[in-house]
Design a protein around this motif. Sequence first.
Motif, short mmCIF file in Angstrom:
data_model
loop_
_atom_site.label_atom_id
_atom_site.label_comp_id
_atom_site.label_asym_id
_atom_site.label_seq_id
_atom_site.Cartn_x
_atom_site.Cartn_y
_atom_site.Cartn_z
N LEU A 24 -1.96 -7.51 9.13
CA LEU A 24 -0.78 -8.31 8.82
C LEU A 24 0.46 -7.43 8.84
O LEU A 24 0.42 -6.26 8.44
CB LEU A 24 -0.93 -8.97 7.45
CG LEU A 24 -2.01 -10.03 7.35
CD1 LEU A 24 -2.15 -10.50 5.90
CD2 LEU A 24 -1.69 -11.22 8.24
N PRO A 25 1.58 -7.96 9.30
CA PRO A 25 2.80 -7.14 9.39
C PRO A 25 3.41 -6.89 8.02
O PRO A 25 3.18 -7.63 7.06
CB PRO A 25 3.73 -8.01 10.24
CG PRO A 25 3.26 -9.41 10.00
CD PRO A 25 1.77 -9.32 9.82
N TYR A 26 4.19 -5.81 7.94
CA TYR A 26 4.98 -5.58 6.74
C TYR A 26 6.02 -6.68 6.59
O TYR A 26 6.37 -7.38 7.55
CB TYR A 26 5.67 -4.22 6.81
CG TYR A 26 4.73 -3.05 6.68
CD1 TYR A 26 4.02 -2.83 5.50
CD2 TYR A 26 4.55 -2.15 7.74
CE1 TYR A 26 3.15 -1.75 5.37
CE2 TYR A 26 3.69 -1.07 7.62
CZ TYR A 26 2.99 -0.87 6.43
OH TYR A 26 2.14 0.20 6.30
N ALA A 27 6.54 -6.83 5.37
CA ALA A 27 7.53 -7.87 5.11
C ALA A 27 8.80 -7.63 5.92
O ALA A 27 9.23 -6.48 6.07
CB ALA A 27 7.86 -7.90 3.61
N HIS A 143 6.23 6.01 -0.20
CA HIS A 143 4.88 5.45 -0.16
C HIS A 143 5.00 3.94 -0.01
O HIS A 143 5.68 3.28 -0.79
CB HIS A 143 4.13 5.82 -1.44
CG HIS A 143 2.70 5.41 -1.43
ND1 HIS A 143 2.26 4.19 -1.90
CD2 HIS A 143 1.59 6.05 -1.00
CE1 HIS A 143 0.95 4.11 -1.76
NE2 HIS A 143 0.52 5.21 -1.22
N ILE A 144 4.33 3.39 1.00
CA ILE A 144 4.50 1.98 1.38
C ILE A 144 3.13 1.32 1.42
O ILE A 144 2.18 1.87 1.98
CB ILE A 144 5.16 1.88 2.77
CG1 ILE A 144 6.53 2.58 2.75
CG2 ILE A 144 5.32 0.43 3.21
CD1 ILE A 144 6.92 3.11 4.10
N SER A 145 3.04 0.12 0.84
CA SER A 145 1.78 -0.62 0.89
C SER A 145 2.06 -2.10 0.69
O SER A 145 3.15 -2.50 0.24
CB SER A 145 0.81 -0.12 -0.18
OG SER A 145 1.30 -0.42 -1.47
N ASP A 146 1.09 -2.92 1.03
CA ASP A 146 1.16 -4.33 0.68
C ASP A 146 1.14 -4.45 -0.84
O ASP A 146 0.48 -3.67 -1.54
CB ASP A 146 -0.04 -5.09 1.24
CG ASP A 146 -0.04 -5.14 2.76
OD1 ASP A 146 1.02 -4.92 3.37
OD2 ASP A 146 -1.13 -5.39 3.33
N LEU A 147 1.87 -5.42 -1.37
CA LEU A 147 1.86 -5.67 -2.81
C LEU A 147 0.52 -6.31 -3.17
O LEU A 147 0.19 -7.40 -2.69
CB LEU A 147 3.03 -6.58 -3.18
CG LEU A 147 3.19 -6.91 -4.67
CD1 LEU A 147 3.47 -5.64 -5.47
CD2 LEU A 147 4.31 -7.92 -4.87
N HIS A 209 10.81 -0.57 -5.02
CA HIS A 209 11.44 -1.72 -4.39
C HIS A 209 10.33 -2.62 -3.86
O HIS A 209 9.31 -2.14 -3.36
CB HIS A 209 12.35 -1.29 -3.23
CG HIS A 209 13.41 -0.33 -3.63
ND1 HIS A 209 14.65 -0.72 -4.06
CD2 HIS A 209 13.39 1.04 -3.71
CE1 HIS A 209 15.38 0.35 -4.37
NE2 HIS A 209 14.63 1.42 -4.16
N VAL A 210 10.54 -3.92 -3.94
CA VAL A 210 9.62 -4.90 -3.36
C VAL A 210 10.38 -5.70 -2.32
O VAL A 210 11.38 -6.33 -2.62
CB VAL A 210 9.02 -5.83 -4.43
CG1 VAL A 210 8.17 -6.92 -3.77
CG2 VAL A 210 8.17 -5.03 -5.42
N VAL A 211 9.90 -5.63 -1.09
CA VAL A 211 10.48 -6.40 0.00
C VAL A 211 9.70 -7.72 0.06
O VAL A 211 8.48 -7.71 0.28
CB VAL A 211 10.37 -5.65 1.34
CG1 VAL A 211 11.13 -6.40 2.42
CG2 VAL A 211 10.87 -4.23 1.20
N THR A 270 5.94 -6.28 0.60
CA THR A 270 5.74 -4.85 0.80
C THR A 270 6.31 -4.09 -0.40
O THR A 270 7.47 -4.31 -0.78
CB THR A 270 6.43 -4.37 2.09
OG1 THR A 270 5.89 -5.11 3.20
CG2 THR A 270 6.20 -2.89 2.31
N GLU A 271 5.48 -3.22 -0.97
CA GLU A 271 5.88 -2.42 -2.12
C GLU A 271 6.26 -1.02 -1.65
O GLU A 271 5.50 -0.38 -0.90
CB GLU A 271 4.73 -2.35 -3.13
CG GLU A 271 5.11 -1.76 -4.47
CD GLU A 271 4.01 -1.93 -5.50
OE1 GLU A 271 4.33 -2.10 -6.68
OE2 GLU A 271 2.81 -1.90 -5.11
#
Length: 288
Positions: A24-27, A143-147, A209-211, A270-271
């Motif tokens: 799944l794509p990032y936000a 650091h980036i990940s799905d929420l 941050h939450v996108v 995205t977190e």
Amino acid sequence: MVADWEWDDTLFLGTAVHYRRGRLPYAPGLADVFAEVLRLDGRGRLVDVGCGPGVLALSLAHLFREIVGVDPDSGMIAEAERGAAECGVTGKMQWVRARAEDLPAGLGTFTVATFGQSFHWMDRDLVAATVRNMLRPGGALVHISDLKTESRAVDGLPYPAVPYAAVEELVRQYLGPVRRAGRGTLPHGTPGDEAAVLTRAGFAGPQRHVVPGGQALERTDDDVVAWAFSMSFSAPHLFGARRDDFEADLRRLLREVSPSGRFSERRPSTEVFVWWNGTAEPGPAPSA
């Protein structure tokens, strides 16, 4: 590293060709958050550690003068090169086949280092300390990940939800109850608490941050099959001679849930955690 598990070069063997379609794509809006929070102006350098097929690096290409993607899997590097050519940004991208533990590998100094859902596979203390030395003063590790904590129900959407639990149960029927990872297993999963690791390495933060996601997506059974084969725990090579049998059973399961072969899903949020190499947030990004 995870106790009783050692990385090997089959961890994502054969998954790269399925990654773009399956994951799944990032936000949307992630690049805008990067630009605002990190005050990017197109002049800095980015190193994307564990870059996979370059999904994250390519989405941020317009924000940097130069981007270096690092990944140990040759298939991932090949897909990243292909993606850069399709996007017309080959000239500013460098793809390096190497483990994160082999950094700095003569790559120079960077404005930003990103880890897109990759840090948990590494010797995190070693990599964090090395990357901090590769960042300019005031630079950032992101650091980036799905929420993971949100619900993404598909109520009101036209098709059934992807039956992820049933797909994972089918994987267990073929590969056993303990999660596979390369030539080894992960009975207790991958480690968490990145904050403790990055604090030990001397980073300041984090700034969270939450996108927002939630946008409706339509997925096909081919997309879901690609998702399964893009995951380390169900990489194609793990099934050996039973790979075709697994895929046939997976497609049968999916058609039982959705005879049309279509599924509804929502894009995850995205977190983003920003850690600073120093105590102050940066000014305008200089050339690194």
